[in-house]
Scaffold this motif. Structure first.
Motif, mmCIF file in Angstrom:
data_model
loop_
_atom_site.group_PDB
_atom_site.id
_atom_site.type_symbol
_atom_site.label_atom_id
_atom_site.label_comp_id
_atom_site.label_asym_id
_atom_site.label_seq_id
_atom_site.Cartn_x
_atom_site.Cartn_y
_atom_site.Cartn_z
ATOM 1 N N GLY A 15 -7.929 13.666 49.443
ATOM 2 C CA GLY A 15 -7.889 12.407 48.700
ATOM 3 C C GLY A 15 -6.587 12.249 47.963
ATOM 4 N N GLY A 16 -6.058 13.374 47.421
ATOM 5 C CA GLY A 16 -4.794 13.324 46.707
ATOM 6 C C GLY A 16 -3.614 13.087 47.610
ATOM 7 N N CYS A 17 -3.775 13.316 48.929
ATOM 8 C CA CYS A 17 -2.680 13.121 49.878
ATOM 9 C C CYS A 17 -2.620 11.701 50.417
ATOM 10 C CB CYS A 17 -2.839 14.091 51.054
ATOM 11 S SG CYS A 17 -2.621 15.816 50.578
ATOM 12 N N GLU A 18 -3.628 10.876 50.096
ATOM 13 C CA GLU A 18 -3.626 9.520 50.605
ATOM 14 C C GLU A 18 -2.629 8.666 49.832
ATOM 15 O OE1 GLU A 18 -4.895 8.200 53.179
ATOM 16 O OE2 GLU A 18 -6.054 9.897 53.867
ATOM 17 N N GLY A 19 -2.518 7.409 50.200
ATOM 18 C CA GLY A 19 -1.569 6.517 49.567
ATOM 19 C C GLY A 19 -0.333 6.367 50.427
ATOM 20 N N ARG A 20 0.694 5.749 49.861
ATOM 21 C CA ARG A 20 1.889 5.443 50.624
ATOM 22 C C ARG A 20 2.958 6.519 50.445
ATOM 23 N NH1 ARG A 20 1.758 0.167 52.333
ATOM 24 N NH2 ARG A 20 4.005 -0.084 52.373
ATOM 25 N N SER A 21 2.539 7.729 50.115
ATOM 26 C CA SER A 21 3.480 8.825 49.961
ATOM 27 C C SER A 21 3.052 10.036 50.763
ATOM 28 C CB SER A 21 3.602 9.199 48.471
ATOM 29 O OG SER A 21 4.166 8.142 47.738
ATOM 30 N N SER A 22 2.359 9.825 51.872
ATOM 31 C CA SER A 22 1.885 10.937 52.673
ATOM 32 C C SER A 22 1.782 10.530 54.128
ATOM 33 C CB SER A 22 0.509 11.396 52.161
ATOM 34 O OG SER A 22 -0.083 12.304 53.070
ATOM 35 N N PHE A 23 1.987 11.488 55.032
ATOM 36 C CA PHE A 23 1.827 11.200 56.457
ATOM 37 C C PHE A 23 0.355 10.980 56.799
ATOM 38 C CE2 PHE A 23 0.748 15.628 56.378
ATOM 39 C CZ PHE A 23 -0.101 15.835 57.461
ATOM 40 N N LEU A 24 -0.556 11.327 55.877
ATOM 41 C CA LEU A 24 -1.971 11.037 56.096
ATOM 42 C C LEU A 24 -2.257 9.549 55.953
ATOM 43 C CD1 LEU A 24 -3.607 14.066 54.257
ATOM 44 C CD2 LEU A 24 -3.262 13.747 56.717
ATOM 45 N N SER A 25 -1.315 8.823 55.366
ATOM 46 C CA SER A 25 -1.366 7.360 55.355
ATOM 47 C C SER A 25 -0.029 6.870 55.916
ATOM 48 C CB SER A 25 -1.579 6.841 53.927
ATOM 49 O OG SER A 25 -1.611 5.424 53.909
ATOM 50 N N PRO A 26 0.189 7.045 57.224
ATOM 51 C CA PRO A 26 1.520 6.834 57.810
ATOM 52 C C PRO A 26 2.002 5.395 57.708
ATOM 53 C CG PRO A 26 -0.143 7.088 59.531
ATOM 54 C CD PRO A 26 -0.825 7.402 58.232
ATOM 55 N N ALA A 31 5.534 9.348 61.379
ATOM 56 C CA ALA A 31 4.436 9.828 60.536
ATOM 57 C C ALA A 31 3.089 9.611 61.205
ATOM 58 C CB ALA A 31 4.475 9.125 59.180
ATOM 59 N N ALA A 32 2.946 8.494 61.938
ATOM 60 C CA ALA A 32 1.684 8.227 62.634
ATOM 61 C C ALA A 32 1.435 9.277 63.712
ATOM 62 C CB ALA A 32 1.714 6.834 63.245
ATOM 63 N N ALA A 33 2.484 9.644 64.455
ATOM 64 C CA ALA A 33 2.341 10.672 65.486
ATOM 65 C C ALA A 33 2.036 12.024 64.857
ATOM 66 C CB ALA A 33 3.614 10.750 66.323
ATOM 67 N N GLN A 34 2.666 12.326 63.716
ATOM 68 C CA GLN A 34 2.393 13.587 63.031
ATOM 69 C C GLN A 34 0.963 13.625 62.497
ATOM 70 O OE1 GLN A 34 5.584 13.637 60.171
ATOM 71 N NE2 GLN A 34 6.917 14.830 61.511
ATOM 72 N N SER A 35 0.495 12.486 62.001
ATOM 73 C CA SER A 35 -0.880 12.417 61.505
ATOM 74 C C SER A 35 -1.878 12.656 62.635
ATOM 75 C CB SER A 35 -1.135 11.044 60.861
ATOM 76 O OG SER A 35 -2.458 10.948 60.380
ATOM 77 N N GLN A 36 -1.639 12.055 63.793
ATOM 78 C CA GLN A 36 -2.511 12.275 64.944
ATOM 79 C C GLN A 36 -2.489 13.741 65.366
ATOM 80 O OE1 GLN A 36 -1.140 9.543 67.938
ATOM 81 N NE2 GLN A 36 -1.842 7.716 66.836
ATOM 82 N N HIS A 37 -1.298 14.342 65.351
ATOM 83 C CA HIS A 37 -1.175 15.754 65.712
ATOM 84 C C HIS A 37 -1.961 16.626 64.725
ATOM 85 C CE1 HIS A 37 0.719 19.339 67.372
ATOM 86 N NE2 HIS A 37 0.989 19.732 66.140
ATOM 87 N N GLN A 164 18.925 22.109 50.571
ATOM 88 C CA GLN A 164 17.913 21.192 50.078
ATOM 89 C C GLN A 164 17.095 20.681 51.262
ATOM 90 O OE1 GLN A 164 19.627 18.399 47.052
ATOM 91 N NE2 GLN A 164 21.526 19.474 47.508
ATOM 92 N N SER A 165 16.057 19.927 50.978
ATOM 93 C CA SER A 165 15.214 19.389 52.038
ATOM 94 C C SER A 165 14.997 17.902 51.816
ATOM 95 C CB SER A 165 13.868 20.115 52.081
ATOM 96 O OG SER A 165 13.035 19.565 53.084
ATOM 97 N N PHE A 166 15.469 17.107 52.754
ATOM 98 C CA PHE A 166 15.345 15.649 52.687
ATOM 99 C C PHE A 166 13.988 15.255 53.275
ATOM 100 C CE2 PHE A 166 16.006 11.437 54.632
ATOM 101 C CZ PHE A 166 16.450 10.720 53.530
ATOM 102 N N PHE A 167 13.190 14.523 52.502
ATOM 103 C CA PHE A 167 11.807 14.276 52.905
ATOM 104 C C PHE A 167 11.329 12.923 52.400
ATOM 105 C CE2 PHE A 167 7.201 16.088 52.705
ATOM 106 C CZ PHE A 167 6.918 15.527 53.939
ATOM 107 N N ILE A 168 10.823 12.108 53.342
ATOM 108 C CA ILE A 168 10.131 10.859 53.006
ATOM 109 C C ILE A 168 8.729 10.993 53.598
ATOM 110 C CG2 ILE A 168 10.161 8.331 53.122
ATOM 111 C CD1 ILE A 168 13.140 8.492 53.760
ATOM 112 N N PRO A 169 7.751 11.495 52.848
ATOM 113 C CA PRO A 169 6.443 11.843 53.411
ATOM 114 C C PRO A 169 5.770 10.729 54.189
ATOM 115 C CG PRO A 169 6.649 12.692 51.174
ATOM 116 C CD PRO A 169 7.840 11.824 51.412
ATOM 117 N N ALA A 170 5.814 9.501 53.701
ATOM 118 C CA ALA A 170 5.110 8.409 54.366
ATOM 119 C C ALA A 170 5.714 8.058 55.719
ATOM 120 C CB ALA A 170 5.102 7.166 53.467
ATOM 121 N N LEU A 171 6.970 8.453 55.942
ATOM 122 C CA LEU A 171 7.636 8.169 57.216
ATOM 123 C C LEU A 171 7.729 9.407 58.100
ATOM 124 C CD1 LEU A 171 10.520 5.795 56.044
ATOM 125 C CD2 LEU A 171 8.188 5.229 56.728
ATOM 126 N N GLY A 172 7.512 10.593 57.519
ATOM 127 C CA GLY A 172 7.415 11.813 58.313
ATOM 128 C C GLY A 172 8.675 12.654 58.327
#
Length: 288
Positions: A15-26, A31-37, A164-172
């Motif tokens: 539940g905490g991973c949902e929203g527009r900041s996670s690949f679980l809500s791509p 991110a959509a392909a990663q979520s399916q995987h 460093q690590s560049f990361f935009i979770p909602a986009l994957g």
């Protein structure tokens, strides 16, 4: 109640991973392909986990000391169906996961360009902020990453300090930024929206503040924003560069530059800045 606690914690976790900041809500195709995987792997693993979760309590209950109802077979030593089940299912799971992983590794290669006319953005990691350079538009930003929605974005990424690590979770797809090296990442957003970007690799005292706002906007709004930044932005001079090189958070950088708000746009970004940082590991951002 105690038996429900693990399930409750699992619900809170996802539940905490949902929203527009996670690949679980791509919010993009990667991110959509990663979520399916991810859900495919979870489903396959449940083939192994669920029988264990169900079987262990059942065996404990059925064969418990004194009150168990199972048959007592002290000379039992082999069961062909059980051996096939115990070894066959894991083998099938490994095969299924291996095939899926090999396919995902090729299709989700972060260096693989997405179809379409991509916008190039050069990314340089500093302590503790990101500089985004738009070579085609002739501007650079700190704090805001803006690009057109429904259009591929090609990131070229490096660091002028530690890894460093560049990361935009909602986009994957997170990818590392390393000094004296260039990495690449191709993403896209399906529709306009605002997302969170961050550094997911610990890099010192200001690590927790090294985030940025990601804006996927229409083509018209992107063009307007770029023109406005080019006309009204702050000159990218030696003072700006030295402020970027200093170990400071984004808010401290903006205070040093005398800028109010959460971001700044620079004009006339040096066209060779990214290349010089990415190809010279001994360089600490010197600009000619």
């Amino acid at each position: 109640m105690k038996r429900l606690l693990p399930l409750f914690l699992l619900v809170l976790l996802f539940g905490g991973c949902e929203g527009r900041s996670s690949f679980l809500s791509p919010q993009g195709p990667i991110a959509a392909a990663q979520s399916q995987h991810f859900w495919y792997v979870v489903t396959v693993m449940m083939v192994v986990c669920l029988p264990v979760f169900i079987g262990v309590p059942w065996i404990i209950l059925r064969y418990r000391y004194k009150h168990g109802r199972g048959d007592y077979s002290p000379r039992w030593h082999f069961s062909k169906p059980l051996e096939i089940l115990v070894w066959g299912v894991p083998v099938l799971v490994v095969i299924a996961l291996g095939i899926k992983l090999a396919h995902a590794t090729m299709t989700l290669d972060p260096y693989k360009p997405l179809a379409g006319d991509a916008v190039e953005i050069q990314v340089i990691g500093y302590d503790w902020k990101w500089l985004f350079i738009y070579p085609e538009q002739g501007i650079a930003t700190v704090g805001d990453l803006v690009f057109p929605a429904d259009r591929p974005v090609s990131f070229r990424i490096t660091s002028d300090t530690v890894m460093q690590s560049f990361f935009i979770p909602a986009l994957g797809s997170q990818i590392y930024a390393m000094k004296g090296m260039e990495t690449r990442l191709n993403l896209a957003a399906t529709g306009v929206g605002e997302f969170l970007g961050e550094n997911s690799q610990y890099s010192g005292d200001g690590f927790a503040t090294q985030s940025f706002a990601v804006h996927a906007v229409s083509e018209e709004d992107f063009a307007t924003w770029a023109e406005s930044g080019k006309a009204d932005g702050m000159p990218f001079d030696r003072t700006a560069l030295e402020a970027l090189q200093a170990q400071s958070t984004r808010s401290e950088l903006l205070d040093t530059l005398g800028v109010s708000g959460e971001s700044v746009v620079f004009t006339d970004a040096p066209p060779d800045l990214f290349t010089s940082v990415a190809t010279d590991p001994s360089r600490m951002g010197a600009m000619q």
